[in-house]
Motif scaffolding. Structure first.
Motif, PDB file in Angstrom:
ATOM      1  N   CYS A  94      10.761   4.449  -0.635  1.00 53.67           N
ATOM      2  CA  CYS A  94      10.164   3.126  -0.854  1.00 53.67           C
ATOM      3  C   CYS A  94      10.700   2.087   0.124  1.00 53.67           C
ATOM      4  N   VAL A  95      11.786   2.402   0.821  1.00 51.10           N
ATOM      5  CA  VAL A  95      12.298   1.553   1.902  1.00 51.10           C
ATOM      6  C   VAL A  95      11.832   2.085   3.256  1.00 51.10           C
ATOM      7  N   ALA A  96      11.813   3.410   3.406  1.00 53.23           N
ATOM      8  CA  ALA A  96      11.409   4.018   4.679  1.00 53.23           C
ATOM      9  C   ALA A  96       9.968   3.679   5.040  1.00 53.23           C
ATOM     10  N   GLY A  97       9.074   3.617   4.042  1.00 51.62           N
ATOM     11  CA  GLY A  97       7.672   3.301   4.303  1.00 51.62           C
ATOM     12  C   GLY A  97       7.499   1.941   4.951  1.00 51.62           C
ATOM     13  N   PRO A  98       7.919   0.860   4.276  1.00 54.41           N
ATOM     14  CA  PRO A  98       7.791  -0.457   4.918  1.00 54.41           C
ATOM     15  C   PRO A  98       8.624  -0.589   6.186  1.00 54.41           C
ATOM     16  N   SER A  99       9.753   0.108   6.262  1.00 57.16           N
ATOM     17  CA  SER A  99      10.556   0.073   7.490  1.00 57.16           C
ATOM     18  C   SER A  99       9.758   0.616   8.667  1.00 57.16           C
ATOM     19  N   ALA A 100       9.061   1.730   8.461  1.00 50.68           N
ATOM     20  CA  ALA A 100       8.241   2.305   9.518  1.00 50.68           C
ATOM     21  C   ALA A 100       7.122   1.359   9.932  1.00 50.68           C
ATOM     22  N   LEU A 136       0.811  -1.214   0.000  1.00 45.64           N
ATOM     23  CA  LEU A 136       0.000   0.000   0.000  1.00 45.64           C
ATOM     24  C   LEU A 136       0.850   1.272   0.000  1.00 45.64           C
ATOM     25  N   THR A 137       2.107   1.169   0.447  1.00 44.22           N
ATOM     26  CA  THR A 137       3.003   2.330   0.430  1.00 44.22           C
ATOM     27  C   THR A 137       3.962   2.288  -0.759  1.00 44.22           C
ATOM     28  N   LYS A 138       3.703   1.355  -1.706  1.00 45.19           N
ATOM     29  CA  LYS A 138       4.605   1.165  -2.847  1.00 45.19           C
ATOM     30  C   LYS A 138       6.024   0.883  -2.370  1.00 45.19           C
ATOM     31  N   GLY A 139       6.113   0.039  -1.353  1.00 40.08           N
ATOM     32  CA  GLY A 139       7.402  -0.299  -0.761  1.00 40.08           C
ATOM     33  C   GLY A 139       8.250  -1.176  -1.659  1.00 40.08           C
ATOM     34  N   PRO A 157      -7.082  -0.635  11.551  1.00 41.21           N
ATOM     35  CA  PRO A 157      -7.263   0.816  11.415  1.00 41.21           C
ATOM     36  C   PRO A 157      -6.016   1.620  11.742  1.00 41.21           C
ATOM     37  N   VAL A 158      -5.262   1.226  12.777  1.00 43.81           N
ATOM     38  CA  VAL A 158      -4.102   2.022  13.147  1.00 43.81           C
ATOM     39  C   VAL A 158      -2.990   1.896  12.106  1.00 43.81           C
ATOM     40  N   MET A 159      -2.797   0.703  11.545  1.00 41.69           N
ATOM     41  CA  MET A 159      -1.751   0.542  10.532  1.00 41.69           C
ATOM     42  C   MET A 159      -2.141   1.226   9.223  1.00 41.69           C
ATOM     43  N   LEU A 160      -3.431   1.217   8.893  1.00 40.24           N
ATOM     44  CA  LEU A 160      -3.871   1.958   7.708  1.00 40.24           C
ATOM     45  C   LEU A 160      -3.645   3.452   7.882  1.00 40.24           C
ATOM     46  N   SER A 161      -3.774   3.950   9.116  1.00 44.42           N
ATOM     47  CA  SER A 161      -3.501   5.371   9.353  1.00 44.42           C
ATOM     48  C   SER A 161      -2.013   5.674   9.167  1.00 44.42           C
ATOM     49  N   VAL A 162      -1.145   4.743   9.558  1.00 45.68           N
ATOM     50  CA  VAL A 162       0.291   4.928   9.334  1.00 45.68           C
ATOM     51  C   VAL A 162       0.596   4.906   7.842  1.00 45.68           C
ATOM     52  N   VAL A 163      -0.052   4.004   7.104  1.00 47.13           N
ATOM     53  CA  VAL A 163       0.105   3.973   5.640  1.00 47.13           C
ATOM     54  C   VAL A 163      -0.278   5.326   5.043  1.00 47.13           C
ATOM     55  N   TRP A 164      -1.388   5.890   5.492  1.00 46.92           N
ATOM     56  CA  TRP A 164      -1.850   7.184   4.973  1.00 46.92           C
ATOM     57  C   TRP A 164      -0.823   8.273   5.249  1.00 46.92           C
ATOM     58  N   ILE A 165      -0.274   8.289   6.458  1.00 47.32           N
ATOM     59  CA  ILE A 165       0.726   9.299   6.813  1.00 47.32           C
ATOM     60  C   ILE A 165       1.976   9.154   5.950  1.00 47.32           C
ATOM     61  N   VAL A 166       2.437   7.921   5.783  1.00 50.35           N
ATOM     62  CA  VAL A 166       3.639   7.673   4.966  1.00 50.35           C
ATOM     63  C   VAL A 166       3.419   8.133   3.528  1.00 50.35           C
ATOM     64  N   ASN A 167       2.284   7.808   2.952  1.00 44.25           N
ATOM     65  CA  ASN A 167       2.017   8.191   1.558  1.00 44.25           C
ATOM     66  C   ASN A 167       1.857   9.705   1.408  1.00 44.25           C
ATOM     67  N   ARG A 168       1.158  10.326   2.330  1.00 45.42           N
ATOM     68  CA  ARG A 168       0.916  11.770   2.241  1.00 45.42           C
ATOM     69  C   ARG A 168       2.186  12.590   2.465  1.00 45.42           C
ATOM     70  N   SER A 169       3.158  12.033   3.165  1.00 42.64           N
ATOM     71  CA  SER A 169       4.358  12.791   3.517  1.00 42.64           C
ATOM     72  C   SER A 169       5.540  12.521   2.590  1.00 42.64           C
ATOM     73  N   VAL A 171       2.617   2.296  18.645  1.00 47.27           N
ATOM     74  CA  VAL A 171       2.626   2.178  17.190  1.00 47.27           C
ATOM     75  C   VAL A 171       3.085   3.472  16.529  1.00 47.27           C
ATOM     76  N   TYR A 172       2.499   4.591  16.946  1.00 45.49           N
ATOM     77  CA  TYR A 172       2.848   5.866  16.315  1.00 45.49           C
ATOM     78  C   TYR A 172       4.271   6.309  16.673  1.00 45.49           C
ATOM     79  N   PHE A 173       4.692   6.043  17.898  1.00 44.73           N
ATOM     80  CA  PHE A 173       6.051   6.410  18.299  1.00 44.73           C
ATOM     81  C   PHE A 173       7.088   5.631  17.491  1.00 44.73           C
ATOM     82  N   ASN A 174       6.932   4.305  17.413  1.00 45.32           N
ATOM     83  CA  ASN A 174       7.939   3.481  16.742  1.00 45.32           C
ATOM     84  C   ASN A 174       7.922   3.646  15.225  1.00 45.32           C
ATOM     85  N   SER A 175       6.738   3.811  14.638  1.00 40.24           N
ATOM     86  CA  SER A 175       6.695   4.039  13.193  1.00 40.24           C
ATOM     87  C   SER A 175       7.301   5.391  12.853  1.00 40.24           C
TER      88      SER A 175
END
Length: 349
Positions: free
Chosen positions: A277-283, A136-139, A321-333, A258-262
């Motif tokens: 493309c590495v930072a997204g899946p790493s987070a 989902l993050t094009k990792g 839901p929480v991991m999808l929110s992290v995906v959204w943040i990674v993609n938007r940023s 979750v939010y702290f470590n990601s």
């Protein structure tokens, strides 16, 4: 992500309702199920846990470990967050929130057990759903596969010592024989079995045979997870009805963790100059939890009725839901991430 996976939180909620209702209507049935144990291992749950874990581990190709050096920055960051930060930060959050701030609102006899469950939840990184989050993050797929394979290899030797250390620091008695048995039963043996199955499928039918096998077993894996949750909540029903805020309070340290470590993994990758493309899946790998293993270990160590088992299940409830929110943040940023010198993401191959 399949429709079933997308609505996992809904299915978990329905399992809570079903489990609590069934536990109230037929308590003797569930007490009989709880009694089917050998060496403190519940046999029905052991079967369900294997059905959950083995299909996920079949996906892992340990030959991917040869790719580790290609993305050494991302690998180093993820390993640091997964093994040097996440279990310890969760223990700290457990002590702070469950052991201190929320103590007046929780059953006094379950405080230590709740903290133990949170530690178990954070002590091993996820092995399966991270492939969904990475996609989902094009990792970068080679990074994700090699990182998961490396984490699985480390988990075989590191899970028990980390759990034992943190439970000891929490003044919780560590049943080492049961903990080692859990590691053998739910990590070592499934890893070996999964790799034997994978090798045989690839030898006899190639990637097509492997895909067919996973297509059959993956839905069964999710059904086994939901069946395990029904059993858990059938035993936890009275406690939940008596303390309806328990689940919400247990969710607080999990969400912060979750939010702290990601966020930490994402920022460290950016500082190191790693591609997005590495930072997204790493987070996402840095923040995720192997909740199937956590549930199994909590049941084995502390029992169906324990606060530890309930705490690990809360992780399942909020996972999607929480991991999808992290995906959204990674993609938007991504634009911000690449604005100050980080390498531009390569297209996944």
């Amino acid at each position: 992500m399949s429709t079933f996976e997308r609505y996992l939180t809904l299915w978990v909620f329905l399992c809570i309702v079903a489990g609590v209702a069934l536990g109230s209507l037929a308590p003797s049935v569930f007490h009989a199920i709880a009694g089917l144990e050998v060496a403190r291992v519940n046999l029905p749950v052991a079967v369900l846990i294997w059905l959950m874990i083995v299909p996920m581990l079949v996906k892992i190709d340990f030959a991917a470990l040869r790719e580790v050096g290609r993305h050494w920055r991302g690998i180093s960051v993820t390993l640091f967050v997964n093994w040097a930060v996440k279990p310890f930060s969760m223990a700290l959050l457990g002590w702070l929130f469950i052991g201190y701030l929320f103590r007046p609102y929780l059953p006094a006899d379950q405080i230590d057990s709740y903290i133990a469950g949170l530690i178990l939840l954070a002590a091993a990184p996820c092995t399966a759903m991270v492939f969904v989050w990475s996609n989902l993050t094009k990792g970068e797929p080679h990074f994700t596969l090699s990182q998961v394979a490396l984490n699985d290899a480390i988990m075989i030797v590191a899970f028990a010592p980390i759990v034992g250390l943190l439970l000891g620091l929490s003044a919780i008695t560590v049943p080492w024989d049961t903990l080692i048995l859990s590691v053998a039963l739910y990590i070592v043996v499934p890893v070996i079995a999964a790799q034997v199955i994978r090798a045989r499928l690839l030898k006899t039918g190639g990637e097509a045979a492997l895909a067919r096998f996973l297509g059959v077993l993956q839905p069964l894996s999710l059904v086994a997870l939901l069946a395990t949750l029904v059993l858990l909540f059938a035993f936890q029903g009275e406690q939940i009805l008596a303390q309806p805020l328990v689940i919400a309070l247990l969710a607080v340290p999990i969400l912060i963790q979750v939010y702290f470590n990601s966020g930490l993994a994402y920022l460290l990758n950016r500082m190191s100059g790693e591609a997005h493309c590495v930072a997204g899946p790493s987070a996402l790998i840095g923040a995720s939890n192997f909740f199937e293993l956590a549930v199994a270990a909590a049941i084995s160590l502390f029992g169906f009725n324990s606060g530890a088992a309930l705490a690990t299940v809360v992780g399942v409830l909020i996972e999607v839901p929480v991991m999808l929110s992290v995906v959204w943040i990674v993609n938007r940023s991504q634009g911000w991430y690449e604005a100050r010198g980080a390498r531009v993401s390569e297209a996944p191959r």
